[in-house]
Design a protein around this motif. Sequence first.
Motif: not given
Length: 460
Positions: A318-325, A353-360, A378-385
Amino acid sequence: MRLLFALLVQFNFSLNGDYLLDRKSLDEHVLAFGNFQHSFSNFLIFSDFIIQQPSHWDKGLLVLRPGFSFKNDFVELKLLNFQHQFQRGLVFSQVSDFQFRRLRYIRGVEIVGKHSGVGLTLLSGHLASYDYDNFLFFLTNDTIDVVRGLNLTCEREKIDIEATYIRLNRKNMPESASFQEIYGFRSEISLKPIRFEINLGRKWGVDPIIYSRLKGLGVNANLMVNFNSFNISLSGAYYDSINFWNYNLPPVITESELLPEAGYADKGLSLLCTYGVSDYYFELQLASIVNLKDNSILNPTYGKAFQEGYLKFNGIFNGIPLNLKGAREKYLRVEPEYQTLLSYYLEAHSEVNFKVPIEFGFKITWNQEDSKKYWMAEFNSGLNLFENLSASFQIECSTERIPRYNNENFWATFEVIYRFENGSFSLSYGKKRGGLVCSGGMCRILPSFDGLKLGLNIGY
């Protein structure tokens, strides 16, 4: 006239700069490295540079490696400083890897002639190597080693052939016993859907202490079969004393790019399968590299060894990418702090994408380090301000305090990146765990870092 001049003249420049400040000791590390190129018609002037100034002034470094080349359809000439690799690195490799911070140069002359798919390369020069450890570049030889090389290639529609001869003179050894040489042969045959490659190297030399004959053998083979969207590849490696004074990089057969014995005594097998259809991609790899004296590839008991098995999945839902390993890794005596390290882990990455792209993303690992068993997360996340501004954070924790990580069990880092037309500027603060990293068979242990880091990357 100005338009013609602009088309004939091109200028390229790249700069990577770091400033590190340790929170506890207040030690500083200032580093800038990169290269610039200026081309005119068939001529190219270029140079790599390193500027390093840490708190300890005796560790400062200033390096400028200029070069010149001329190239047309039939001949290529290189002078001063240049780089080259033969037979995928098995026989000879003096190629820089800026991302891994490994710099290699040949200071001399190289001539390449090409005609009708046949190429002949002659090179001669001194060798220089710069490696990176504990946040510092350092010179790993004194540039007095002399290399002579000859390489012949022949490319046809279904077969490629390469033959190489390299002679190395070590000037800091007795003259009568200062040489080593490698002969090599590589052939690649493509008959759809099958591709087969065999890569051979044979080393000869003289021991400078007892004057005995030195021998080395390197064999790397790969068989690939392609059935439309399904590919299968089988690779094998046999390296017996093929290491050439660190002036070659025997090809690796694992995704981690780890070669436990660094080409002195390695043998292994690797199976890689990939399948892709529509928005979905699968990848499976099973690999094992052990010491030559070990009788078992699957259950090694002698010397250094590494086993790797993983399954990857990349898809779009549904337009949401998912990468698993999911993976299993086993290290035997690879690092001095343990005899056996067995790891199972699962990691995932996605973007919404909740108004701004968020990677996690997250990674869950179970480790057995000799008799010690523990979990790591380990947890990481990033977003475009904003359009050019992004922020990210990373958190790692362990259920046990680990001696090889300074007896710590929690690490957290926050980073802000501002991107502009030709580069980016970054600011990060926090604690990074460090650990073993490998590239092309060479490995180093990154130290932990706790403090402030400023980064600048420019390229145009």
